[in-house]
Design an enzyme around this catalytic site. Structure first.
Site, PDB file in Angstrom:
ATOM      1  N   LYS A  97       0.823  -1.215   0.000  1.00  0.00           N
ATOM      2  CA  LYS A  97       0.000   0.000   0.000  1.00  0.00           C
ATOM      3  C   LYS A  97       0.855   1.262   0.000  1.00  0.00           C
ATOM      4  O   LYS A  97       2.023   1.224   0.384  1.00  0.00           O
ATOM      5  CB  LYS A  97      -0.955  -0.044   1.197  1.00  0.00           C
ATOM      6  N   SER A 155      -7.452  -2.698   9.072  1.00  0.00           N
ATOM      7  CA  SER A 155      -7.032  -2.246   7.742  1.00  0.00           C
ATOM      8  C   SER A 155      -6.498  -3.341   6.817  1.00  0.00           C
ATOM      9  O   SER A 155      -6.395  -3.129   5.615  1.00  0.00           O
ATOM     10  CB  SER A 155      -5.982  -1.150   7.872  1.00  0.00           C
ATOM     11  N   SER A 190      -7.814   0.202   5.557  1.00  0.00           N
ATOM     12  CA  SER A 190      -7.167   1.105   4.640  1.00  0.00           C
ATOM     13  C   SER A 190      -6.379   0.413   3.526  1.00  0.00           C
ATOM     14  O   SER A 190      -6.070   1.053   2.521  1.00  0.00           O
ATOM     15  CB  SER A 190      -6.225   2.031   5.403  1.00  0.00           C
TER      16      SER A 190
END
Ligand SMILES: *[C@@H]1O[C@H](CO)[C@@H](O)[C@H](O)[C@H]1NC(C)=O
Ligand SMILES: *[C@@H]1O[C@H](CO)[C@@H](O)[C@H](O)[C@H]1NC(C)=O
Length: 535
Positions: A136, A235, A211
């Site tokens: 990410k 997340s 996330s």
């Protein structure tokens, strides 16, 4: 119960909380209809996966590269093609290092062809040699975007690799790019003002979670061979759940957090935040975990065999928290089937739990997060209360570089934090107590089955009406235990559902063993529904 631990009961909810709970339900029911009407028949489908290599576990891809059944270069080119054909539909991939990766793939192939190192040596020392992976946009990869979804950081690039990336590179894996996240990773819908919104591959009208949302999609569509996320309130596990893949939040401190943004000033955050693997196949979790744990891997003893028939299995259908949606009946059914499976296949009788303190997950999680990350200061040039409020109005007019939810979260920074306050101490004590309750229940061979999330993937923006639904995952962060999100197939609308499997500290291998068992029994990851095959 250990002696130091006297029984502690949660106080009943206040009248205010009960009224809020009722209002939230009503609002949710009313807006549900609007969301359905609005998104009705919209949505696009993805091209299907044509390359078999993308439907195999990372360790199998690694073996094939090692034994020259396939080259690293071929695998990498397949990934690049797949990313290029799926990203325009779902918008999950934001920056690449394809050129460097191609060079590294060639080097890996050359090394293997040279015969300088034996296959056994490579398997032991370079278990992921030539295997492409992604992570990410908040985990540093030298030279790539490192925005964390924050407009102020729009042009920033990482000047070095995060620890976890270094460890994976050492194992021979090849990093190919970074994926989209919410603004500063602080929400469970992947949207920010730089890279826009990421869409769910099972139904593009739905969220991908956050996330590590872009990474969830990357794995679901088969864009890279495995992924790395991070998890402070769910997340890793929420995007894994919404995208029908496996995601593991390791035991606290089992993986270095160094090289993430935001950089953590307070060591306490390491109790709650953890980097971990995201994969299409359960078998990969353990092997990736072994690499990313570095020296800590010894404590996890990941190769120690697990006898499923000797496990103690506990489960709870609901946390009973007032501001969280009821658990969807299809998720409850899926959990019942898992319980049945343990009994029929392994003669393990699972025990239903009603752990009362889980009702207070919200208060406990927010208490543990207090003072950990000053949100406003990270996302706004001027973090004063006044400019925060002005920014909210600008947002409504479409003039802000911040997301609305980001600005609301930032508002909470202006509340004064007092670590000596009675309320803070009460919920920290409750956290300690709940940790003891779990430790005593789980012992050294117990697992706890729990919904990962109460509902299947909501529509875009719908999380605003359901802001506390991430409490099923978040409470596990407050406690620090390892937990794996395990997919259990698609629901009647074609959306992924699943549960999480929690174990005691350093018993990550129990989570992995159960994930593999449930993958065998219920099918694990299924490719997103595709459009007509293109010619
Ligand atoms: C996606 O969801 C919408 C709205 O619920 C629905 O009408 C549509 O059929 C779904 N698409 C697919 C591919 O299942
Ligand atoms: C293999 O070893 C030889 C002799 O040590 C060396 O010259 C060569 O560069 C090595 N090849 C690779 C690809 O490492």
């Amino acid at each position: 119960m250990s002696t130091k631990c006297v029984e502690m009961k949660p106080k009943p909810f206040s009248l205010k909380m009960r009224i809020l709970s009722a209002l939230r339900r009503i609002l949710d029911a009313l807006t549900c209809v609007l969301f359905k009407l609005y998104y009705g028949t919209r949505g696009r489908k993805l091209p299907r996966i044509n390359d078999d290599i993308l439907k195999q576990p990372a360790i199998e891809v690694a073996r094939k590269i090692r034994t020259r059944e396939v080259s690293s270069l071929e695998v990498l080119n397949t990934c690049i093609r797949r990313i290029k054909e799926t990203n325009p539909v779902t918008n999950y991939f934001i920056d690449n290092r394809f050129e460097l990766a191609l060079k590294e793939a060639k080097e890996a192939d050359d090394l293997i062809r040279s015969g300088n190192l034996t296959e056994e040596y490579l398997e032991r020392e370079k278990p992921f040699l030539g295997v492409p992976f992604t992570t990410k946009d908040s985990i540093g990869v030298e030279g790539l975007h490192f925005t964390a979804g924050i407009t102020l950081r729009k042009h920033l690039r990482a000047d070095k690799d995060a620890d976890v990336i270094k460890l994976l590179k050492n194992s021979g894996a090849i990093i190919i790019g970074v994926t989209n996240i919410p603004e500063m990773c602080m929400w469970y819908e992947t949207y920010n003002c730089i890279h826009g919104r990421t869409l769910n591959p099972y139904n593009t009208t739905r969220i991908v979670g956050g996330s590590s949302g872009g990474e969830g999609v990357m794995q679901a569509v088969g864009g890279s061979i495995f992924g790395i996320g991070s998890d402070i309130g769910g997340s890793i596990r929420m995007p894994a759940y919404f995208n029908g893949i496996f995601g593991h939040k390791p035991t606290r401190r089992a993986v270095s957090n160094e090289g993430q943004y935001p950089q953590l000033k307070n060591d306490d955050v390491n109790l709650y935040l953890c980097i971990g693997p995201m994969t299409r196949f359960a078998v990969d979790l353990k092997h990736i975990q072994k690499v990313i744990s570095g020296d800590y891997a010894k404590k996890l003893d990941l190769d120690k065999p697990v006898d499923i028939g000797k496990l103690k299995v506990f489960y709870q259908f609901s946390n009973g928290a007032p501001l969280v949606s009821e658990v969807d009946p299809e998720i409850k059914q899926a959990m019942e089937k898992v319980v049945e499976h343990f009994q029929q296949k392994h003669n393990v009788v699972a025990e239903e739990k009603k752990i009362e303190w889980l009702k207070r997950s919200q208060a406990i999680w927010f208490t543990t997060m207090k003072n950990e990350v000053p949100f406003a200061a990270y996302i706004m040039e001027n973090p004063s209360l006044l400019s925060n409020v002005i920014e909210i109005f600008k947002n409504i007019l479409g003039l802000s570089g911040n997301t609305l939810i980001g600005l609301f979260v930032a508002l909470t920074d202006h509340e004064k934090f007092d670590p000596e306050s009675k309320k803070y101490r009460y919920f920290m004590e409750a956290r300690d107590y709940l940790e003891e309750v779990f430790k005593n229940m789980l012992g050294d061979n117990g697992v706890f089955l729990f919904p990962t999330h109460p509902v299947p993937a909501p529509y875009h923006n719908q999380p605003m009406i359901r802001p506390m639904n991430f409490m099923y995952t978040a409470i596990i962060n407050s406690l620090g235990f390892p937990a794996t999100a395990v997919p259990l197939g698609l629901n009647s609308e074609g959306l992924p559902i699943g549960i999480q499997v929690v174990a005691n500290f350093n018993n990550d291998r129990l989570c992995f063993a159960v994930a593999e068992e449930l993958e065998k029994a219920f099918g694990g990851w299924v490719e997103p529904q595709s459009s007509e095959q293109r010619t």
